[in-house]
Every structure is written in C-alpha cells, then in structure tokens.
Write a protein that holds these residues in place. Sequence first.
Motif, PDB file in Angstrom:
ATOM      1  N   GLU A  88      -2.380 -10.049   7.519  1.00 54.85           N
ATOM      2  CA  GLU A  88      -1.947 -11.434   7.444  1.00 54.85           C
ATOM      3  C   GLU A  88      -0.734 -11.594   6.527  1.00 54.85           C
ATOM      4  O   GLU A  88       0.227 -12.299   6.838  1.00 54.85           O
ATOM      5  CB  GLU A  88      -3.107 -12.311   6.947  1.00 54.85           C
ATOM      6  N   LEU A  89      -0.772 -10.935   5.354  1.00 59.03           N
ATOM      7  CA  LEU A  89       0.304 -11.119   4.382  1.00 59.03           C
ATOM      8  C   LEU A  89       1.609 -10.476   4.850  1.00 59.03           C
ATOM      9  O   LEU A  89       2.690 -11.039   4.659  1.00 59.03           O
ATOM     10  CB  LEU A  89      -0.131 -10.541   3.030  1.00 59.03           C
ATOM     11  N   VAL A  90       1.530  -9.293   5.469  1.00 59.51           N
ATOM     12  CA  VAL A  90       2.747  -8.653   5.977  1.00 59.51           C
ATOM     13  C   VAL A  90       3.305  -9.444   7.156  1.00 59.51           C
ATOM     14  O   VAL A  90       4.523  -9.555   7.329  1.00 59.51           O
ATOM     15  CB  VAL A  90       2.462  -7.188   6.357  1.00 59.51           C
ATOM     16  N   THR A  91       2.433 -10.023   7.986  1.00 59.12           N
ATOM     17  CA  THR A  91       2.897 -10.885   9.071  1.00 59.12           C
ATOM     18  C   THR A  91       3.683 -12.069   8.520  1.00 59.12           C
ATOM     19  O   THR A  91       4.740 -12.446   9.041  1.00 59.12           O
ATOM     20  CB  THR A  91       1.709 -11.388   9.902  1.00 59.12           C
ATOM     21  N   ASN A  92       3.166 -12.678   7.444  1.00 61.67           N
ATOM     22  CA  ASN A  92       3.892 -13.787   6.825  1.00 61.67           C
ATOM     23  C   ASN A  92       5.281 -13.357   6.372  1.00 61.67           C
ATOM     24  O   ASN A  92       6.260 -14.106   6.480  1.00 61.67           O
ATOM     25  CB  ASN A  92       3.102 -14.321   5.628  1.00 61.67           C
ATOM     26  N   ALA A  93       5.388 -12.119   5.857  1.00 64.10           N
ATOM     27  CA  ALA A  93       6.659 -11.655   5.316  1.00 64.10           C
ATOM     28  C   ALA A  93       7.652 -11.291   6.410  1.00 64.10           C
ATOM     29  O   ALA A  93       8.768 -11.803   6.456  1.00 64.10           O
ATOM     30  CB  ALA A  93       6.430 -10.457   4.391  1.00 64.10           C
ATOM     31  N   VAL A  94       7.258 -10.405   7.323  1.00 64.34           N
ATOM     32  CA  VAL A  94       8.225  -9.854   8.281  1.00 64.34           C
ATOM     33  C   VAL A  94       8.423 -10.743   9.495  1.00 64.34           C
ATOM     34  O   VAL A  94       9.466 -10.678  10.150  1.00 64.34           O
ATOM     35  CB  VAL A  94       7.812  -8.435   8.719  1.00 64.34           C
ATOM     36  N   VAL A  95       7.418 -11.584   9.834  1.00 63.13           N
ATOM     37  CA  VAL A  95       7.537 -12.428  11.026  1.00 63.13           C
ATOM     38  C   VAL A  95       7.983 -13.838  10.653  1.00 63.13           C
ATOM     39  O   VAL A  95       8.964 -14.362  11.168  1.00 63.13           O
ATOM     40  CB  VAL A  95       6.202 -12.471  11.802  1.00 63.13           C
ATOM     41  N   HIS A  96       7.226 -14.470   9.733  1.00 62.59           N
ATOM     42  CA  HIS A  96       7.519 -15.863   9.406  1.00 62.59           C
ATOM     43  C   HIS A  96       8.666 -15.979   8.407  1.00 62.59           C
ATOM     44  O   HIS A  96       9.566 -16.805   8.577  1.00 62.59           O
ATOM     45  CB  HIS A  96       6.265 -16.543   8.874  1.00 62.59           C
ATOM     46  N   ALA A  97       8.644 -15.184   7.323  1.00 63.30           N
ATOM     47  CA  ALA A  97       9.727 -15.244   6.352  1.00 63.30           C
ATOM     48  C   ALA A  97      10.966 -14.491   6.824  1.00 63.30           C
ATOM     49  O   ALA A  97      12.079 -14.774   6.401  1.00 63.30           O
ATOM     50  CB  ALA A  97       9.260 -14.690   5.000  1.00 63.30           C
ATOM     51  N   GLY A  98      10.786 -13.502   7.692  1.00 64.47           N
ATOM     52  CA  GLY A  98      11.921 -12.761   8.241  1.00 64.47           C
ATOM     53  C   GLY A  98      12.565 -11.811   7.259  1.00 64.47           C
ATOM     54  O   GLY A  98      13.742 -11.492   7.375  1.00 64.47           O
ATOM     55  N   THR A  99      11.801 -11.312   6.271  1.00 63.62           N
ATOM     56  CA  THR A  99      12.344 -10.357   5.310  1.00 63.62           C
ATOM     57  C   THR A  99      11.532  -9.085   5.366  1.00 63.62           C
ATOM     58  O   THR A  99      10.460  -9.042   5.956  1.00 63.62           O
ATOM     59  CB  THR A  99      12.297 -10.916   3.871  1.00 63.62           C
ATOM     60  N   SER A 100      12.040  -8.032   4.733  1.00 63.34           N
ATOM     61  CA  SER A 100      11.255  -6.812   4.605  1.00 63.34           C
ATOM     62  C   SER A 100      10.088  -7.064   3.659  1.00 63.34           C
ATOM     63  O   SER A 100      10.090  -8.011   2.875  1.00 63.34           O
ATOM     64  CB  SER A 100      12.127  -5.671   4.088  1.00 63.34           C
ATOM     65  N   ALA A 101       9.066  -6.214   3.745  1.00 60.69           N
ATOM     66  CA  ALA A 101       7.863  -6.363   2.930  1.00 60.69           C
ATOM     67  C   ALA A 101       7.609  -5.074   2.171  1.00 60.69           C
ATOM     68  O   ALA A 101       7.731  -3.976   2.727  1.00 60.69           O
ATOM     69  CB  ALA A 101       6.663  -6.708   3.805  1.00 60.69           C
ATOM     70  N   ASP A 102       7.242  -5.209   0.891  1.00 58.58           N
ATOM     71  CA  ASP A 102       6.867  -4.079   0.052  1.00 58.58           C
ATOM     72  C   ASP A 102       5.368  -4.152  -0.202  1.00 58.58           C
ATOM     73  O   ASP A 102       4.858  -5.180  -0.670  1.00 58.58           O
ATOM     74  CB  ASP A 102       7.616  -4.115  -1.288  1.00 58.58           C
ATOM     75  N   VAL A 103       4.656  -3.081   0.130  1.00 61.56           N
ATOM     76  CA  VAL A 103       3.211  -3.026  -0.061  1.00 61.56           C
ATOM     77  C   VAL A 103       2.906  -1.996  -1.138  1.00 61.56           C
ATOM     78  O   VAL A 103       3.368  -0.851  -1.062  1.00 61.56           O
ATOM     79  CB  VAL A 103       2.479  -2.656   1.252  1.00 61.56           C
ATOM     80  N   GLY A 111     -12.137  -0.615  -8.240  1.00 57.61           N
ATOM     81  CA  GLY A 111     -11.748  -1.030  -6.903  1.00 57.61           C
ATOM     82  C   GLY A 111     -10.273  -0.783  -6.667  1.00 57.61           C
ATOM     83  O   GLY A 111      -9.682   0.156  -7.194  1.00 57.61           O
ATOM     84  N   VAL A 112      -9.659  -1.680  -5.916  1.00 59.20           N
ATOM     85  CA  VAL A 112      -8.264  -1.506  -5.547  1.00 59.20           C
ATOM     86  C   VAL A 112      -7.563  -2.859  -5.601  1.00 59.20           C
ATOM     87  O   VAL A 112      -8.162  -3.901  -5.310  1.00 59.20           O
ATOM     88  CB  VAL A 112      -8.138  -0.881  -4.134  1.00 59.20           C
ATOM     89  N   ARG A 113      -6.309  -2.834  -6.026  1.00 54.37           N
ATOM     90  CA  ARG A 113      -5.454  -4.021  -6.028  1.00 54.37           C
ATOM     91  C   ARG A 113      -4.291  -3.738  -5.082  1.00 54.37           C
ATOM     92  O   ARG A 113      -3.665  -2.676  -5.159  1.00 54.37           O
ATOM     93  CB  ARG A 113      -4.942  -4.317  -7.433  1.00 54.37           C
ATOM     94  N   ILE A 114      -4.013  -4.694  -4.171  1.00 58.53           N
ATOM     95  CA  ILE A 114      -2.939  -4.544  -3.196  1.00 58.53           C
ATOM     96  C   ILE A 114      -1.975  -5.719  -3.358  1.00 58.53           C
ATOM     97  O   ILE A 114      -2.401  -6.877  -3.430  1.00 58.53           O
ATOM     98  CB  ILE A 114      -3.495  -4.485  -1.762  1.00 58.53           C
ATOM     99  N   GLU A 115      -0.693  -5.392  -3.429  1.00 64.19           N
ATOM    100  CA  GLU A 115       0.346  -6.397  -3.583  1.00 64.19           C
ATOM    101  C   GLU A 115       1.285  -6.337  -2.382  1.00 64.19           C
ATOM    102  O   GLU A 115       1.699  -5.255  -1.957  1.00 64.19           O
ATOM    103  CB  GLU A 115       1.143  -6.160  -4.869  1.00 64.19           C
ATOM    104  N   VAL A 116       1.613  -7.522  -1.836  1.00 66.65           N
ATOM    105  CA  VAL A 116       2.565  -7.633  -0.726  1.00 66.65           C
ATOM    106  C   VAL A 116       3.693  -8.548  -1.184  1.00 66.65           C
ATOM    107  O   VAL A 116       3.465  -9.726  -1.482  1.00 66.65           O
ATOM    108  CB  VAL A 116       1.897  -8.193   0.539  1.00 66.65           C
ATOM    109  N   ALA A 117       4.900  -8.006  -1.276  1.00 67.72           N
ATOM    110  CA  ALA A 117       6.057  -8.760  -1.767  1.00 67.72           C
ATOM    111  C   ALA A 117       7.074  -8.933  -0.655  1.00 67.72           C
ATOM    112  O   ALA A 117       7.323  -8.006   0.126  1.00 67.72           O
ATOM    113  CB  ALA A 117       6.693  -8.039  -2.958  1.00 67.72           C
TER     114      ALA A 117
END
Length: 917
Positions: A88-103, A111-117
């Motif tokens: 969902e978050l990468v879709t927001n970045a590359v499709v809706h925002a139209g920018t590259s995404a850094d994961v 546990g694990v922490r995941i960041e999508v910029a």
Amino acid sequence: MTTGLIPGGQPPDPRPTDSLPQQRREPDGHAAQHVENRSRSSVITARAAASFEPVGRSVASARSFVRDTLQGWGFADIVDDAVVLTSELVTNAVVHAGTSADVLCLRSDEGVRIEVADRYPEREIPLQGAAVNMGNPDREGGRGLQLCAALAGRWGVEYTPTHKTVWFRLDLPARTVGTRAAGPALPADLLPLADSRVRVAVVQVDRTGHISAWNEDAEELFGYPAEQVTGKPLTDLAAWPHTPGTSTGIAEALQLSRWEGSYGIRDAAGRVAPVYASHLRVRDTGGEPSTVCLLVRDHERAVLQTPLRVPASDTSSGSEGQSTDPFEVFIGSPAPDDLDGLLQRTVERARDMLDGDSAFLLLATDDETELEVRASTGLPSARQRFARVPVEAGTGRYGSARMPAVHDDLTAVSGAVPLLNGTGMRSVVTVPLKVEGRLTGSLGVAAEAPGRYSNEEALRLQFAADRIALAVESARLGELERLRRGSLSFLVEASDLLAGTLDRDQTLALMAQMTVPTLATWCAVYTIADQASEPYLSYVLHEDEELIDGIKSLLSKVPPPDPVPTPGARVWTAPAEVAHQAALRTSMRSLGLSGGPSHQITPGIGPTLATASAVGGETVVLPLVARNRVIGMLTLGKPTDEHFRQEILELAEDLSRRAALALDNARLYSERTAISQSLQRSLLPPELPTIEGVEVEVIYRAAGEGNEVGGDFYDVFPIRDGAYGFAIGDVCGTGPNAAAVTGLARHALRLLAREGLSGPTVLERLNSAILDEGARSRFLTLLYGEMRPQEDGSAELKVVCAGHPLPLRLRQDGTVEPAAEPQPLLGVIEDLELYEQTVTLDPGDVLLCVTDGVTERREGTRMLGDDGLADVLTTCTGLTAGAVAARIMRAVERFASDAPSDDMAILAMRVPGPHKD
C-alpha cells in the motif's frame, strides 16, 4: 532497484536533518516514543534497503524484496502483514505521488521496523496538533495509513524538506521456547491415552532438507525401511497443512531453531498418517547444522507436546486450598494462536470427563446456519475434519444445536447426529458453545453403549463448555484475522501473476499452480469455447505429479459439471463415486472375484487405488464467469475423507473471479492474434513461381507479438508467357485500414498487369484506387517491375520506384549501385507522371529490394541506412539468391540488440552465372 544489506550494528539514519525540524504523526499513546529512541529500547541487528523507480512494476518488486528479506531473517510470522503494508505504501509513492520510493527494513530482537520514503513531502502535510482523520476506507487514497493503524504495533509519518517517510513496526509474537514446566499429579483416569507401546520416530534432516537418519520406530509407523528414504527430501513425504496466513511451510519450519505442531506423513501404502512433531535445530562438532524431528501419532501428541505455562495466580489459589477443576488443568492456558491445540485438548478432556468413547467439537459459521467439524477424538478424524452439518437439523429441541440434547440410543432416532452415522456410537450428549447469547459452536461426547448419559452429564458438559467458549471464540477470531491477512497477500500475488501474461495456456497453468497445494490437493480446469460448446477438460494438476495422468484419465470418463453461473462453490460427487467404483472393480478382479484368474495381481491395481484415494475426498466446482458468461469451471479436490474449510472456499471464490477475467482476456487476445495472423497470411502470396533462368528468394519478418497486421507486402507472379511481375511495398501504419490498402494494392497489381498495361500506367491507376478510399486511404511506397529472362542468360527488368527504398544491383565484380531513380509515392496526389527504367541483369548479377524496416534499423543514434545496406551487399558476391537474403537479414538483426520495431521484407533476384567445369 538498488539494495543494500548490513548485518549487525545500528545503521545511520538515511534522511537529512539539517534544514527544518521534522514533523511526525503517531498513534495516540506513542507520541513520547520516537524513532530516535529505538537505540535505547532495542538493538538493530540487521538492515536491508532498496530503492524503486516510479513505475507500476516497482510495487511487486517491493513486495518481493520485503518478503525475501523477512523470510531470510526468520520472521515468517509477520511476513504477510509486512507485505500488505509495504504494498500500500509503495503504491502511494510510485503510483499516486509519482516519485521513486526508498524501502528500509530494520531488524531487532523484538521485531522489525519498515520505512517507506517518497520525494513528495508536501503531499498531505498534517497541521501541528490537528486530529488525525483516517478518511473513508473505500476511497482511493489513505488506505495505507488505515492499514498501518489496524495491523502495526506502532506507526508514524515523518517529514523533511525533501522526503516524506511512513514507518511501521511489527512485533514478533511471543513464543514459549525451551520452557521447563511441571503439571499437577492427576488420577489415572485423567491421564492422556496412548497405545500399549508408544513409538517415537526419530528423523534427522540435513541442511538441504534431505533425510540422513531414520530409526526403527519410523519404519514401524510409516512402513519405509531406512535405506528407501535416506537421501530423499522430507518434503516428498510430508503432507503439510497449506492454509494461507496460518502456518509456516515445512521448508521454513526445518530452518527454525525449534518448532512444534501437527502435519501428515504419507506412509508406504499411500495413506496420510497424522503426526505430532517436535523439531530441534542442532549442529555437530564440525559446525554442520541439521534438524532432529521427533514424530508420534497425532492422538499421542501428549508425549511430545510442550506443557503450557500456568499463571502464577492459579498456583497460589491452589495453595490456598481452593479446588482445582481437572478440566481447566488439562486445557491450561493455550497460546492465543493455537486454536487447533485448544480444540483438541477440549474434546479429549470432555471425553475423559464423561468417560465416553469419542468426542467432537464443531464451530459455527458466521451466519450461524452451519457447524464445521474442527476437532474430534475416537472418530475417524480425517474423514470428519471440516465436514459441515446444519445447525437446525429438524423440528423440536433435539433437532437444534442451540440447546443441550441427550440421545439414549441413536439407532432409534436415525440421523439425529449425522456426524456419528456409521461410527458405532449409540448414546450422545451435545451442548452449545455460546458467547453473549450467540451460538459459536457445539461440543459433544458419545459412547458405544446406549443409555450412558442423562441430564446430569449434560449439565456438567454445559458447565465446562461455558467456561471454554470465550477462549475458543477468541482463538477462532485470531485465526480468522490471520487467515484474512494471508488471503489478502495471496490474492495480491495471484493478481500480479495473472496480469503478467496474455497466453491462454500459461494462464491455465497459473490458475492450477496457485490453487495446488495452497487451497486444494488437486484441481482441474474446464473451459467452454462458446455457448453451444460442451465443457472441455483443459488442465489437471495434483501435488503428486505421478497421479496427474490417472486423475486426467478418470475425469475424462466423467461427464463434466454443469456450467451453472451461480456464484460460490458447489459440491460435485461424480469423481469420487466413479473412482470408488473403479477401485472396487480392480480390487475384485485382483482377488479373482469377477470370474477371472486369481493367481496374479492385476498390474493396474496400485495406480487405480492411488487415483481413487486422491479424488476420494470432497470435490467442489466454482464457475469461471467473465463478462456475464460462464467460460469454464475451476474444480478443486481433496483426498479421501477430507473436506474444505469455509474460509478456503471463500478465498477460492475470490481467486476464481480474478482467474476468469484473466482467462477471458487471454482468449480474446488469442482470437485477435489468430485473426491478425490469418489476415497477414492472406495479404502475402501463397507461394513463389519458379522462373527459368532466375533465382528468387523472399524473407519476411513481422514485428511485434503477431497481434497487429503489418503494412509490408511483396509479390512475384506470372503476367504472360516469358514475363513476370514483382512488387515490394509498404503501407503507412498497421491494423485494419492498412490491411485494406495492402490487399487492394496486391490484387490490383496482378489484375492491371495482366491486362497488358505498362508499369507506370499500372501504378497510376492503383494511385487513383487508393485515393478513392477516402478517409480510409493510406499512402503507399511501392517498387514494381516486370522481368523477362533472355536467351543469352541475362534478364531484362523494367522498374518503377514510387517513393520506395531504391533497389540495389550487385555486379559480379562486387560493385553496388542503385537500379532505379526515386519517384513520388502513391496515395498522396491525384495526377502522377511516372516513368519506367530498364535494367539488364547479367549472369551473376543480383537485384536486392527491401522495405524501410531494413534500412531504418536503429541502435541508439546509429542507423543502418542505404550505405550500410550497400556495404553488406558488397560481401555477397558469388552467393545464391537465398544466401544473399539470409546474409542481409542476419546483418540487420545483429545491427541492434533490441527486437525489430518494424516489419521487414527482403526480395533477392539473381541471374545464375555460367557453370565452370
């Protein structure tokens, strides 16, 4: 995509922090704990990062990156949630925002922490202190944050002048690993049952998953001698419970440091033996890892099952002299995600508490109309598991599962408890499980003797059911939530795969491979060509490849299911019935009961019985409906005595809708391709004439995937005795309009040339015919000529080149020169004044004619061009016409690495030179 992985230590924060203060949005209650504090609460042990370009395929790549990373870290329990959130978050970045995404993935002990910029920070910047509005879940945007709030333990949004980062943290579920515990002393009648001799199979599996050790108890339990299975993968024998989102695969389980649970082992007779297993990962003195697997029969699971920790409050209350109920002692405090373990312990304790011979527990469906068998003891559990019975089986109190019921003798009330039909049970007591007045299940205990139970036993069982009902419902809801999350991840991956192909056969294969073994043991896909056609068996798949041919042969003898468009799965009994009859006939023949010889076992009895067992369970059919038409059926099956659970059927229904649309798209694409190819063939001559004294060779290559009709064409045809016409042309564009002009040009050329008209006149009349097409007309470049072989071995050519690439003449001495002059193309202006030129080909000369797809072949800024073509032709001295055409095509293909973007046609004509002795 670029990635990086740094094990150990704490990675530097990749975001700039020198311009403006960061803005953060976090859930209430967590505002005081920011990401900068993670070093004080947990240590980052690994880091994985990747960048994705702003293109649609990056979403699938990001999902694969996160899935592979977490699987490699051993975080299989949270993979599905992480994949859904990342998607969902990468879709927001590359499709809706139209920018590259850094994961960025950060691993810690908890546990694990995941960041999508993304690089669109001004998008939806929250006001300081403003309340967070999550929006409507049905709208296109904002679902990523809603999912974070629903699935993540913590989440937040951070802003810098150049980036916006959404992060979430998923905590690992608590596991009781290696805990030592002691239970209270119990009377003998409360102890778990086991066989007179308990056999514990010890199987050691090396790091590659192959069996390296197999003890005697394993031989007794499963029927395989050690030498037969040593060196084979354990996955060949294991029947793993494939339920999306609720279990780890056996390959992953063998890699964990410790694992415990239930699955099945296929024995030497082909049956699946339910076992309870405890896996421990060890290493030898040389440091080589392996997994030791301890296996017992499933009903003896108490031998290996890790005792659950009893809360300290329970111990203290017991020490104060309060009585401890044996029912609660046996059930203990099950893990919140161990629904099967809780249900199994419940039925075993209920059976022992009422001194019964069997017990069963059923859970209600969401609409409370059916009950699904989830646990039993003393009954053929494989046959009963996930079987469904109606809540209201008849009139009166005893016909409803909503009220306690006692039956003194089932033989007097036929069908009162359908679950016990044919089991030998005579008396039974059943009680409902209810939470806040809502029916959630039913618990029953049965005995072989009649009259064993009274209202007193019903009250005792109801008292126990009331105390366990809430725990059962809580565990069931947890299982449903995990299943739904896994189903969402499964459907996302399935949609990606189905959307990635337009090939019909590959779509059929993908449909089957996605259902087996995740949803079913075997499946078959029927397709329907049109409304008047019968369903056709197009694809069959079984998790054991050796059984595919047998199932295919069996289904070919069974009338296909009716193509009913009603949505949902419906039961289909025909395969199981036919398989049972075939196995029975084969067995009777092998025993000599059908009048045949009895001294020899029929060779086909093994495969026949194996096929009957493979399709002997529940079989369901789901319609494949696309564009309001049934285009096929998806058939799913289980082996003997197994049933589908309702959640799996709902997931299969969702998959069938996606698969139907993909299959129909593939059908439409195949039909369009077939039509285009057929039309393309009709625009080319069926064969080339044989011309005495002249070699003729043509090579034609259509560009693209074959679903568009090209505009290039050629023709060689006899005009009259001793005269032949030849043409090569290119119509502007592709598709139906270009095809219409192509067909008009080729057939008009033959007709006009055979009327005895000269070359210029033929082309002038063709030009008028093209212009008469009006808006459908297309301009046309055309090289047309007439050829007459001469008695001296030469050939005379009269050529008109109307806007087409000039023909090239190769002489015997290697010189290359144009054989005509350029003139206006056709289909543009009305009054054309064309003229023809005469060329004589001497023995050994070659005339080469091509379309612009050859001369305009490009590699970056380079183009082959007329000069490049002439250079290649210079090297063809002495070659036959076929060899010349082949060398030209090879040079054109090698000029660029990419596939050709335009059609190419090559026509080579050569006058053979004199033979040398």
